[in-house]
Design an enzyme around this catalytic site. Structure first.
Site, PDB file in Angstrom:
ATOM      1  N   THR A 278       1.019  -1.467   0.081  1.00 44.84           N
ATOM      2  CA  THR A 278      -0.067  -0.118  -0.072  1.00 44.84           C
ATOM      3  C   THR A 278       0.876   1.494  -0.091  1.00 44.84           C
ATOM      4  O   THR A 278       2.835   1.461   0.265  1.00 44.84           O
ATOM      5  CB  THR A 278      -0.956  -0.190   1.357  1.00 44.84           C
ATOM      6  OG1 THR A 278      -1.637   1.169   1.453  1.00 44.84           O
ATOM      7  CG2 THR A 278      -0.076  -0.382   2.622  1.00 44.84           C
ATOM      8  N   ASP A 279       0.273   2.610  -0.489  1.00 44.23           N
ATOM      9  CA  ASP A 279       1.091   3.630  -0.069  1.00 44.23           C
ATOM     10  C   ASP A 279       1.177   4.076   1.163  1.00 44.23           C
ATOM     11  O   ASP A 279       2.209   5.226   1.624  1.00 44.23           O
ATOM     12  CB  ASP A 279      -0.266   4.534  -1.057  1.00 44.23           C
ATOM     13  CG  ASP A 279      -0.603   5.231  -1.011  1.00 44.23           C
ATOM     14  OD1 ASP A 279      -1.482   4.483   0.085  1.00 44.23           O
ATOM     15  OD2 ASP A 279      -1.766   6.044  -1.501  1.00 44.23           O
ATOM     16  N   GLU A 280      -0.109   3.793   2.111  1.00 46.08           N
ATOM     17  CA  GLU A 280       0.033   3.943   3.221  1.00 46.08           C
ATOM     18  C   GLU A 280       1.943   4.014   4.315  1.00 46.08           C
ATOM     19  O   GLU A 280       1.828   4.152   5.199  1.00 46.08           O
ATOM     20  CB  GLU A 280      -1.385   3.558   4.467  1.00 46.08           C
ATOM     21  CG  GLU A 280      -2.172   3.761   3.715  1.00 46.08           C
ATOM     22  CD  GLU A 280      -3.827   3.168   4.262  1.00 46.08           C
ATOM     23  OE1 GLU A 280      -3.569   2.960   5.483  1.00 46.08           O
ATOM     24  OE2 GLU A 280      -5.008   3.051   3.125  1.00 46.08           O
TER      25      GLU A 280
HETATM   26  P1  NAD Z   1      -9.474  -7.506   2.083  1.00 47.44           P
HETATM   27  O1  NAD Z   1      -9.478  -7.512   3.529  1.00 47.44           O
HETATM   28  O2  NAD Z   1     -10.841  -7.450   1.406  1.00 47.44           O
HETATM   29  O3  NAD Z   1      -9.272  -8.926   1.698  1.00 47.44           O
HETATM   30  C1  NAD Z   1      -8.551  -9.798   2.601  1.00 47.44           C
HETATM   31  C2  NAD Z   1      -8.546 -11.294   2.354  1.00 47.44           C
HETATM   32  O4  NAD Z   1      -7.218 -12.062   2.596  1.00 47.44           O
HETATM   33  C3  NAD Z   1      -9.297 -11.541   2.353  1.00 47.44           C
HETATM   34  O5  NAD Z   1     -10.131 -12.740   1.476  1.00 47.44           O
HETATM   35  C4  NAD Z   1      -9.025 -12.877   4.482  1.00 47.44           C
HETATM   36  O6  NAD Z   1     -10.558 -13.950   4.112  1.00 47.44           O
HETATM   37  C5  NAD Z   1      -8.135 -12.942   3.453  1.00 47.44           C
HETATM   38  N1  NAD Z   1      -6.980 -13.090   5.180  1.00 47.44           N
HETATM   39  C6  NAD Z   1      -6.800 -12.053   6.025  1.00 47.44           C
HETATM   40  N2  NAD Z   1      -5.848 -12.927   6.372  1.00 47.44           N
HETATM   41  C7  NAD Z   1      -5.887 -14.046   6.456  1.00 47.44           C
HETATM   42  C8  NAD Z   1      -5.011 -15.246   6.491  1.00 47.44           C
HETATM   43  N3  NAD Z   1      -3.634 -14.918   7.550  1.00 47.44           N
HETATM   44  N4  NAD Z   1      -4.412 -16.425   6.063  1.00 47.44           N
HETATM   45  C9  NAD Z   1      -5.266 -15.777   4.484  1.00 47.44           C
HETATM   46  N5  NAD Z   1      -5.720 -15.072   4.332  1.00 47.44           N
HETATM   47  C10 NAD Z   1      -6.324 -14.205   5.196  1.00 47.44           C
HETATM   48  O7  NAD Z   1      -8.050  -6.758   0.955  1.00 47.44           O
HETATM   49  P2  NAD Z   1      -8.180  -6.115  -0.574  1.00 47.44           P
HETATM   50  O8  NAD Z   1      -9.224  -4.757  -0.033  1.00 47.44           O
HETATM   51  O9  NAD Z   1      -8.497  -7.149  -1.463  1.00 47.44           O
HETATM   52  O10 NAD Z   1      -6.088  -5.835  -0.034  1.00 47.44           O
HETATM   53  C11 NAD Z   1      -5.918  -7.180  -0.133  1.00 47.44           C
HETATM   54  C12 NAD Z   1      -3.992  -6.773  -0.934  1.00 47.44           C
HETATM   55  O11 NAD Z   1      -4.016  -5.358  -1.187  1.00 47.44           O
HETATM   56  C13 NAD Z   1      -3.800  -5.857   1.104  1.00 47.44           C
HETATM   57  O12 NAD Z   1      -2.540  -6.842   1.571  1.00 47.44           O
HETATM   58  C14 NAD Z   1      -4.319  -4.871   0.893  1.00 47.44           C
HETATM   59  O13 NAD Z   1      -3.115  -4.185   2.488  1.00 47.44           O
HETATM   60  C15 NAD Z   1      -3.733  -3.617   0.152  1.00 47.44           C
HETATM   61  N6  NAD Z   1      -4.177  -2.458  -0.657  1.00 47.44           N
HETATM   62  C16 NAD Z   1      -5.545  -2.766  -0.446  1.00 47.44           C
HETATM   63  C17 NAD Z   1      -5.724  -1.108  -0.740  1.00 47.44           C
HETATM   64  C18 NAD Z   1      -7.796  -0.610  -0.530  1.00 47.44           C
HETATM   65  O14 NAD Z   1      -7.632   0.196  -1.135  1.00 47.44           O
HETATM   66  N7  NAD Z   1      -8.675  -1.699  -0.191  1.00 47.44           N
HETATM   67  C19 NAD Z   1      -5.280  -0.136  -0.422  1.00 47.44           C
HETATM   68  C20 NAD Z   1      -3.632  -0.806  -0.918  1.00 47.44           C
HETATM   69  C21 NAD Z   1      -3.652  -1.634  -0.524  1.00 47.44           C
HETATM   70  P1  TYD Z   2     -10.648   4.253   4.309  1.00 44.43           P
HETATM   71  O1  TYD Z   2     -12.023   3.650   2.761  1.00 44.43           O
HETATM   72  O2  TYD Z   2     -11.030   3.381   5.390  1.00 44.43           O
HETATM   73  O3  TYD Z   2      -9.423   4.009   3.788  1.00 44.43           O
HETATM   74  P2  TYD Z   2      -8.425   4.179   3.969  1.00 44.43           P
HETATM   75  O4  TYD Z   2      -7.877   4.659   6.024  1.00 44.43           O
HETATM   76  O5  TYD Z   2      -6.954   2.966   4.163  1.00 44.43           O
HETATM   77  O6  TYD Z   2      -7.252   5.499   3.344  1.00 44.43           O
HETATM   78  O7  TYD Z   2     -11.309   5.546   4.303  1.00 44.43           O
HETATM   79  C1  TYD Z   2     -10.650   6.511   2.880  1.00 44.43           C
HETATM   80  C2  TYD Z   2     -10.489   7.700   4.178  1.00 44.43           C
HETATM   81  O8  TYD Z   2     -12.098   8.073   4.506  1.00 44.43           O
HETATM   82  C3  TYD Z   2      -9.842   8.265   4.901  1.00 44.43           C
HETATM   83  O9  TYD Z   2      -9.015   9.148   5.087  1.00 44.43           O
HETATM   84  C4  TYD Z   2     -11.200   7.741   5.843  1.00 44.43           C
HETATM   85  C5  TYD Z   2     -12.078   8.321   4.911  1.00 44.43           C
HETATM   86  N1  TYD Z   2     -13.360   7.634   5.798  1.00 44.43           N
HETATM   87  C6  TYD Z   2     -14.433   8.447   5.956  1.00 44.43           C
HETATM   88  O10 TYD Z   2     -14.462   9.928   6.653  1.00 44.43           O
HETATM   89  N2  TYD Z   2     -15.543   7.781   6.671  1.00 44.43           N
HETATM   90  C7  TYD Z   2     -16.205   6.509   7.208  1.00 44.43           C
HETATM   91  O11 TYD Z   2     -16.908   6.241   7.787  1.00 44.43           O
HETATM   92  C8  TYD Z   2     -14.510   5.808   6.523  1.00 44.43           C
HETATM   93  C9  TYD Z   2     -14.761   3.480   6.740  1.00 44.43           C
HETATM   94  C10 TYD Z   2     -14.128   6.050   6.061  1.00 44.43           C
END
Ligand code: NAD
Ligand code: TYD
Length: 353
Positions: A132-134
């Site tokens: 992630t960019d975080e």
């Molecule tokens: P998500 O939370 O929707 O899904 C995570 C999946 O991992 C789920 O299916 C869960 O059952 C599985 N999981 C969790 N713990 C596990 C374990 N111990 N063993 C096996 N499986 C396990 O997450 P996402 O949004 O699909 O994110 C996927 C990846 O992308 C993550 O690594 C996250 O850090 C990264 N990412 C997500 C975002 C975003 O905006 N969603 C942005 C940047 C990076």
């Molecule tokens: P989120 O989807 O939780 O992603 P991240 O914190 O990983 O960027 O949140 C996106 C942005 O929206 C973040 O600045 C927090 C804000 N946010 C709200 O304002 N209200 C909410 O209920 C949630 C879940 C997030």
């Protein structure tokens, strides 16, 4: 075949579904099925012998060893993680366990498998880690976007645990020569995102007539990446990325949270108008997230320059697709948001009123 972890979650499942639209190579999908994993997302793959699902925790070394021995994957795409910042604030232990320890265990199981390959297969093997960019921390309005050389400065238990996993992947390449790749992407949105995250939460609450909880002053900035564009970028990096490198993936869509919420309300006003008034009337500013990062922004030029990838969707086209999908798939939302999710909503939002 390739091994995908977390392939029942939001991005992982989109990746698996997209993969079978352009490839007939099999996928071994390893997922623990936490609250965020949902096999319903993958039901169109029922009966497809190329999709092998294993309900396994990535912290379980013996189970991983057995899977590697049986399936001998040529590559790993590692999505599995605990992924929600607010949950990491309330309960960091699962984040350290899955994101740090789980990635370590997976790396070790992969290294053992990789070591057993012949020289050609060893050279062709890939371990692609999705991050992630975080991990780069928080920008001010005037700062340049994150590049691949921005120093790490994670601020939340979530981002710290992801940073830890990135460092492990880096070290396994430098120390053991494992052919790793890392991608650091911005906020994804699109179909099948669990309704705890900003965009699907706002859509669900809007339709249910509930408040739209905007944290703090609503001025925090995120870069938004359509999930299909992210999956395409991962395919490019997997196929042609340079071993040991990291690639930033972004949508070139920096938006303030309040702008995102306004755009969503306007789309819903058009597609599902209320009897009276606008969905904007439901917006409620609530107590801020502790340690809330102000701004994330991605410079994705390396990926464009080296691999020719750039996003196909604008924020407008991606968001319209997403809202359309949620309007047509209320049953999916109802299914994943039952049970424990209600407890989470109480934990996270009751105290913010
Ligand atoms: P998500 O939370 O929707 O899904 C995570 C999946 O991992 C789920 O299916 C869960 O059952 C599985 N999981 C969790 N713990 C596990 C374990 N111990 N063993 C096996 N499986 C396990 O997450 P996402 O949004 O699909 O994110 C996927 C990846 O992308 C993550 O690594 C996250 O850090 C990264 N990412 C997500 C975002 C975003 O905006 N969603 C942005 C940047 C990076
Ligand atoms: P989120 O989807 O939780 O992603 P991240 O914190 O990983 O960027 O949140 C996106 C942005 O929206 C973040 O600045 C927090 C804000 N946010 C709200 O304002 N209200 C909410 O209920 C949630 C879940 C997030």
């Amino acid at each position: 075949m390739i091994l995908v972890t977390g392939g029942a979650g939001f991005i992982g499942a989109n990746f698996v579904l997209d993969w079978f639209r352009h490839s007939d190579e099999a996928i071994l999908n390893v997922d623990k099925l936490t609250y965020a994993g949902n096999l319903g997302t993958l039901k169109s793959l029922q009966g497809n012998s190329k999709h092998v699902f294993a309900r396994v925790d990535i912290c379980d070394r013996a189970a991983l060893d057995a899977l590697f021995a049986e399936h001998r994957p040529r590559a790993i795409v590692h999505f599995a993680a605990e992924s929600h910042v607010d949950r990491s604030i309330h309960g960091p232990v699962d984040f350290v366990q899955t994101n740090v320890i789980g990635t370590f265990v997976l790396l070790e199981a992969a290294r053992q498998h990789w070591s057993s390959l012949n020289d050609a297969d060893k050279a062709a093997f890939r371990f692609l880690h999705v991050s992630t960019d975080e991990v780069f921390g928080s920008l001010s309005a005037a700062d340049p976007q994150f590049s691949e050389t921005t120093p790490y400065a994670p601020n939340s238990p979530y981002s710290a645990s992801k940073a830890g996993s990135d460092h492990l992947v880096r070290a396994w390449h430098h120390t053991y020569g494992m052919p790793t790749l890392t991608t650091n992407c911005s906020n994804n949105y699109g179909p099948y995102q669990f309704p705890e995250k900003l965009i699907p939460l706002m859509i669900a609450n809007a339709l249910a007539g509930k408040p739209l909880p905007v944290y703090g002053d609503g001025q925090n900035v995120r870069d938004w990446l359509y999930v299909g564009d992210h999956c395409a970028a991962i395919c490019e990096v997997l196929a042609r990325g340079k071993v040991g490198e990291t690639y930033n993936v972004g949508g070139w869509n920096e938006k303030k949270n309040i702008e995102v919420v306004h755009t969503l309300c306007d789309l819903l006003d058009e597609l599902r108008p209320k009897a009276t008034g606008s969905y904007r009337d439901q917006i409620a500013y609530v107590k801020d997230r502790p340690g809330h990062d102000r701004r994330y922004a991605i410079d994705a030029r390396k990926l464009e320059r080296e691999l020719g990838w750039k996003p196909a969707e604008t924020f407008e086209t991606g968001l319209a697709k997403t809202v359309g999908w949620y309007l047509g798939n209320q049953a999916w939302v109802d299914e994943v948001a039952s049970g424990d999710y209600r407890n989470w909503v109480e934990t996270n939002y009751a105290q913010r009123a």
